[in-house]
Scaffold this active site. Structure first.
Site, short mmCIF file in Angstrom:
data_model
loop_
_atom_site.label_atom_id
_atom_site.label_comp_id
_atom_site.label_asym_id
_atom_site.label_seq_id
_atom_site.Cartn_x
_atom_site.Cartn_y
_atom_site.Cartn_z
N GLY A 89 -33.72 4.35 -21.26
CA GLY A 89 -34.74 4.64 -20.27
C GLY A 89 -35.07 3.47 -19.37
N HIS A 131 -34.05 8.91 -19.09
CA HIS A 131 -35.20 9.10 -18.21
C HIS A 131 -35.53 7.85 -17.40
CE1 HIS A 131 -37.84 6.79 -20.95
NE2 HIS A 131 -37.15 7.36 -21.92
N ASP A 132 -35.87 8.08 -16.14
CA ASP A 132 -36.37 7.06 -15.23
C ASP A 132 -35.33 6.03 -14.80
OD1 ASP A 132 -39.28 7.91 -15.29
OD2 ASP A 132 -38.97 7.47 -17.41
#
Length: 266
Positions: free
Chosen positions: A142, A124-125
């Site tokens: 992340g 994520h991200d």
């Protein structure tokens, strides 16, 4: 869903998904309702593409990739976060890319012309630039940033929030837990800087004059014995004395050092 002539009859494509008519979808693939896929992209057998996912043009996505799944973050509560993939990427078998979180910008991004090998995980991200290579089993935790033209070796893990600079080459099975400055070659556990990625820079058309300046940058940062702040001051002086093209290379390094949050490998 736009009518598509080359969806395999065993694929499950949600009627709300938006696929360009030239998209090819292989057997047993599953595509969710909030997915958009651009022209000339091919989706291999058994792929699962879900979430709020946008995929650009001319991507080659091989079998069993899982793209757009929710973040592996215990704080995630189903917020509408996104995955964005650019154009002309090769994504090999069993890759997993997650959507973002609201703790960051809410989006995971992969740029253009990337070569992403089997079993790569992009959490994520993450923000991945253009023309990168992520070898088999490379794993980005992340919020990782990987800049243009970086190469990350197989079985390499990148710690969350770490930054990998432009033109970096990270060797096989490296443990990246600090920020890696542009132009460098690193490997090992603990990670160490081994020199400059000169061959990669030559292949990308860097002139002898630019390479000479980059070598000066490296000596200031890694061979001078200066503190990081003193090295940055010296690089500012070097920046002012360079030709414009080389100035951009020095500025790239200065900007990276100024934005480092985990400390650089040194």
């Amino acid at each position: 869903m736009t009518a598509v002539s080359s969806i395999h009859p065993t694929a499950i494509v949600d009627p709300a998904a938006q696929l360009h008519p030239t998209v090819a979808v292989g057997p047993y693939a599953v595509i969710g309702p909030q997915v958009r896929i651009g022209a000339h992209t091919s989706i291999g057998a058994h792929c699962v593409i879900d979430g709020i996912t946008t995929i650009g043009e001319s991507n080659q996505i091989h079998s069993h990739a899982a793209l757009g799944g929710g973040p592996q973050d215990k704080k995630y509560a189903g917020e509408p976060t996104r995955l964005e993939i650019g154009n002309r990427n090769t994504i090999r078998e069993f890759c997993t890319f997650n959507t973002g979180t609201i703790q960051d910008q809410g989006v995971t991004r992969i740029g253009d012309d990337n070569w992403i090998m089997a079993y790569v995980h992009i959490a994520h991200d993450c923000q991945v630039g253009n023309n990168t290579i992520l070898a088999n089993n490379a794993t980005l935790a992340g919020h990782v940033q990987v800049a243009d033209w970086a190469i990350i070796g197989g079985l390499t893990g990148v710690h969350q929030f770490s930054k990998v600079g432009a033109h970096v080459m990270a060797g096989f099975a490296s443990h990246i837990s600090q920020d890696v400055p542009p132009f460098t070659m690193v490997d090992g556990h603990p990670l160490a800087v081994r020199g400059l990625n000169l061959e990669g820079l030559r292949r990308r058309g860097f002139s002898a004059e630019r390479l000479a300046v980059i070598k000066q940058v490296y000596r200031v940062l890694y061979r001078s014995g200066l503190t990081l702040q003193a090295a940055m001051d010296a690089l500012q002086n070097l920046h002012g004395s360079c030709e414009p093209e080389a100035q951009a290379d020095v500025q790239l390094m200065l900007d990276f050092l100024a934005q480092s949050t985990r400390g650089i490998v040194r």
